[in-house]
Each structure stands twice: as structure tokens, then as C-alpha cells.
Design a protein around this motif. Sequence first.
Motif, mmCIF file in Angstrom:
data_model
loop_
_atom_site.group_PDB
_atom_site.id
_atom_site.type_symbol
_atom_site.label_atom_id
_atom_site.label_comp_id
_atom_site.label_asym_id
_atom_site.label_seq_id
_atom_site.Cartn_x
_atom_site.Cartn_y
_atom_site.Cartn_z
ATOM 1 N N ALA A 1 1.516 12.334 9.960
ATOM 2 C CA ALA A 1 0.023 12.682 10.331
ATOM 3 C C ALA A 1 -0.166 13.988 9.801
ATOM 4 O O ALA A 1 -1.323 14.335 9.243
ATOM 5 N N GLU A 2 0.817 14.834 9.824
ATOM 6 C CA GLU A 2 0.634 16.326 9.167
ATOM 7 C C GLU A 2 0.205 16.384 7.819
ATOM 8 O O GLU A 2 -0.466 17.097 7.374
ATOM 9 N N ILE A 3 0.977 15.321 7.134
ATOM 10 C CA ILE A 3 0.784 15.275 5.683
ATOM 11 C C ILE A 3 -0.535 14.978 5.392
ATOM 12 O O ILE A 3 -1.209 15.324 4.448
ATOM 13 N N ILE A 4 -1.224 13.906 5.992
ATOM 14 C CA ILE A 4 -2.379 13.351 5.939
ATOM 15 C C ILE A 4 -3.559 14.364 6.238
ATOM 16 O O ILE A 4 -4.253 14.610 5.341
ATOM 17 N N ARG A 5 -3.097 15.193 7.361
ATOM 18 C CA ARG A 5 -4.347 16.089 7.617
ATOM 19 C C ARG A 5 -4.460 17.549 6.575
ATOM 20 O O ARG A 5 -5.375 17.812 6.596
ATOM 21 N N LYS A 6 -3.219 17.729 5.908
ATOM 22 C CA LYS A 6 -3.113 18.859 5.253
ATOM 23 C C LYS A 6 -3.473 18.395 3.727
ATOM 24 O O LYS A 6 -3.877 19.281 2.986
ATOM 25 N N ASN A 7 -3.257 17.040 3.450
ATOM 26 C CA ASN A 7 -3.342 16.762 2.053
ATOM 27 C C ASN A 7 -4.621 16.066 1.422
ATOM 28 O O ASN A 7 -4.982 15.803 0.554
ATOM 29 N N VAL A 8 -5.110 15.363 2.759
ATOM 30 C CA VAL A 8 -6.599 14.591 2.462
ATOM 31 C C VAL A 8 -7.643 15.212 2.993
ATOM 32 O O VAL A 8 -7.554 15.339 4.273
ATOM 33 N N PRO A 9 -8.695 15.374 2.135
ATOM 34 C CA PRO A 9 -9.793 16.051 2.751
ATOM 35 C C PRO A 9 -10.483 15.871 3.912
ATOM 36 O O PRO A 9 -10.946 16.324 4.770
ATOM 37 N N ALA A 10 -10.662 14.454 3.810
ATOM 38 C CA ALA A 10 -11.301 13.556 4.858
ATOM 39 C C ALA A 10 -10.355 13.509 6.244
ATOM 40 O O ALA A 10 -10.842 13.036 7.132
ATOM 41 N N GLY A 11 -9.153 13.733 6.051
ATOM 42 C CA GLY A 11 -8.237 13.795 7.177
ATOM 43 C C GLY A 11 -7.726 12.361 7.713
ATOM 44 O O GLY A 11 -6.907 12.052 8.669
ATOM 45 N N ARG A 12 -8.065 11.225 6.775
ATOM 46 C CA ARG A 12 -7.616 9.886 7.166
ATOM 47 C C ARG A 12 -7.043 9.317 5.843
ATOM 48 O O ARG A 12 -7.874 9.540 4.421
ATOM 49 N N ALA A 13 -6.155 8.206 5.767
ATOM 50 C CA ALA A 13 -5.784 7.822 4.647
ATOM 51 C C ALA A 13 -5.339 6.359 5.077
ATOM 52 O O ALA A 13 -5.120 6.054 6.226
ATOM 53 N N HIS A 14 -5.250 5.317 4.050
ATOM 54 C CA HIS A 14 -4.377 4.061 4.263
ATOM 55 C C HIS A 14 -3.096 4.230 4.528
ATOM 56 O O HIS A 14 -2.561 5.196 3.811
ATOM 57 N N VAL A 15 -2.486 3.487 5.255
ATOM 58 C CA VAL A 15 -1.057 3.537 5.470
ATOM 59 C C VAL A 15 -0.405 2.177 5.190
ATOM 60 O O VAL A 15 -0.840 1.111 5.598
ATOM 61 N N VAL A 16 0.698 2.370 4.152
ATOM 62 C CA VAL A 16 1.512 1.152 3.906
ATOM 63 C C VAL A 16 3.056 1.506 4.246
ATOM 64 O O VAL A 16 3.361 2.228 3.758
ATOM 65 N N GLY A 17 3.443 0.498 4.893
ATOM 66 C CA GLY A 17 4.989 0.794 5.285
ATOM 67 C C GLY A 17 5.789 -0.643 5.049
ATOM 68 O O GLY A 17 5.252 -1.661 5.331
ATOM 69 N N LEU A 18 7.067 -0.528 4.642
ATOM 70 C CA LEU A 18 7.813 -1.754 4.527
ATOM 71 C C LEU A 18 9.291 -1.456 5.079
ATOM 72 O O LEU A 18 9.527 -0.243 5.275
ATOM 73 N N SER A 19 9.685 -2.083 6.306
ATOM 74 C CA SER A 19 10.901 -2.041 6.807
ATOM 75 C C SER A 19 10.908 -0.692 7.812
ATOM 76 O O SER A 19 9.792 -0.634 8.596
ATOM 77 N N LEU A 20 11.691 0.306 7.514
ATOM 78 C CA LEU A 20 11.564 1.392 8.411
ATOM 79 C C LEU A 20 10.147 1.877 8.187
ATOM 80 O O LEU A 20 9.715 2.668 9.332
ATOM 81 N N GLY A 21 9.619 1.977 7.067
ATOM 82 C CA GLY A 21 8.497 2.616 6.770
ATOM 83 C C GLY A 21 7.306 1.905 7.661
ATOM 84 O O GLY A 21 6.376 2.424 8.155
ATOM 85 N N ALA A 22 7.581 0.528 7.979
ATOM 86 C CA ALA A 22 6.581 -0.403 8.982
ATOM 87 C C ALA A 22 6.676 0.166 10.297
ATOM 88 O O ALA A 22 5.798 0.196 11.058
ATOM 89 N N TYR A 23 7.829 0.710 10.682
ATOM 90 C CA TYR A 23 8.132 1.060 12.088
ATOM 91 C C TYR A 23 7.533 2.421 12.287
ATOM 92 O O TYR A 23 6.822 2.487 13.182
#
Length: 259
Positions: free
Chosen positions: A67-89
Motif C-alpha cells: 500500500a505504501e508503494i502505491i501511495r508513494k509511486n502512483v499519482p492517483a494513489g490507486r492501482a490495479h493489483v495482480v497476484g499469483l500464489s503468495l502474491g494473491a494472499y
Amino acid sequence: MLYLHRSSGPNLPAVIFLHAIGTSGWMWQEQIEQLTDFDCLIPDLPGHGHSHDVRWRSFEQTADLVAEIIRKNVPAGRAHVVGLSLGAYVGLTLLARHPSVVERAVLSGINVLPLPNRWLIDAAAYAIAPLIKTRLFARLNARALNIPADRFEAYRQSLQPLSIRDFIGASHDASAFSLPANAAAIQTPTMLVAGEHEHPLILASMARLRQVLPNSQARLAKGVGHAWNGERPDLFAATVKAWCAQRELPDELMNLTMQ
């Protein structure tokens, strides 16, 4: 702070990719090459890749870091999220803890049901941990993940920085994972997807998640298994692109039959 690779810049729709256990952001390379109309953010999760010096502590802390990465790096403060296996958890935990930073989500290969003989799975993680960086183990795992032969050395090198201690910790947390307490309140549009030949427990989990998450859909990718982003990188990329852009999903995705 997690290591972050970024494929583009802030003027495109942002997608953050969360990798599987025992690998790193490296595993998304073929998707990144195809999704040139997105700003792709690819962190290495705690204990993995270039984030090997960041301790794995919990899914909750990892979701907070994402969440901190998204807030700091995306101007809108929101992103789509894609996760597989550990990343999905991690992705589902992110939806539960920080819904405001997620536009839409694609989660693949996640189990939220009790594991039979969980102690055996935890014991297996301890047993294989000392072997995970060896060439033989890398070869066997690359075969299971359907990593192309010309990418094997890059995959093997991506294993070398892995923290064995954190691999065991993440494995233990994954085996104990269950639905977040507020799952039914998650409003984020979520695509639950898996390979047609995924483990039956994960398929049953998809059906359970589909019942609980109010804005979710569930699909199966024909003819593939758990690590289908490697088996069918084109189909995985097309799925992400269609879901994030709110377009028609690829025909090769089948509806999950609810049991």
C-alpha cells in the motif's frame, strides 16, 4: 522498504504485480513485455530477490508495504493489483486492509480453506528450504512452473538472494491463511482465476471466495495449472488487460462451476 522495478511512468494506468513464493518480480517479465500500455510496478516481496534483507513478518505487514508503494509511486494513489500464489494472499490482504489503494484486482492460486495435515506441509517447507537454491531443485521447480529453457538461468539466479528463514516464514503463513474477517465488506471488483488443472482445494476456495466477495467473478484458464502465467503468458497478460480495462475477457477463460 521493498525493492521496486518499474516498467514505465506515471502517465499510464498503474498495475502492481505480486509474485509467488521462492521467486521474485522476475516471474512477471513476459507479462510486462506485453502490457506496454500500463505503468507496471513490480516489487520483490520481503525475503525475496532484491528485498532479501527485508524480513518477512506477516501478510498484514507485507500488504502495508505494498500500500505504501502505491501511495508513494502512483499519482492517483490507486492501482490495479495482480497476484499469483503468495502474491494473491498478499493481494487479498491488501483489499481487506487498504481498499482505497486498489482499483481492480486479479487473484490467482489462493486457498482460504483449512489444509488437511497442515503440519506435514509446514514440515516440508523446513525440509526443502536448504535445497531451494541448488541447481537440481531449481531445475525441478522450473519444470513445475513451466519456465522456458532459455529463461532457466535467469530464474536460477533469481533464487540466490532468497532468505531461507523468510521462505519458511512465508510458507507457514500461507498454510495458515484464512478469509479476512471483513471479506464480505470488500467492494473492490475482483477476478478470481486459476488454471483448469489447479489443485482441487484452490478450486474449492475460488468457489468460496466467489460466494463471499460481493463484486467478484471466477474463471478457469483452459489446459493449464498453478503457474499459468508461465505456461500461457499471452493469456495471462490478456486477462489482466481485459479485466483492468473493463473489456470482454478472453474466450479461453471458462466460468467456474459452483459446487
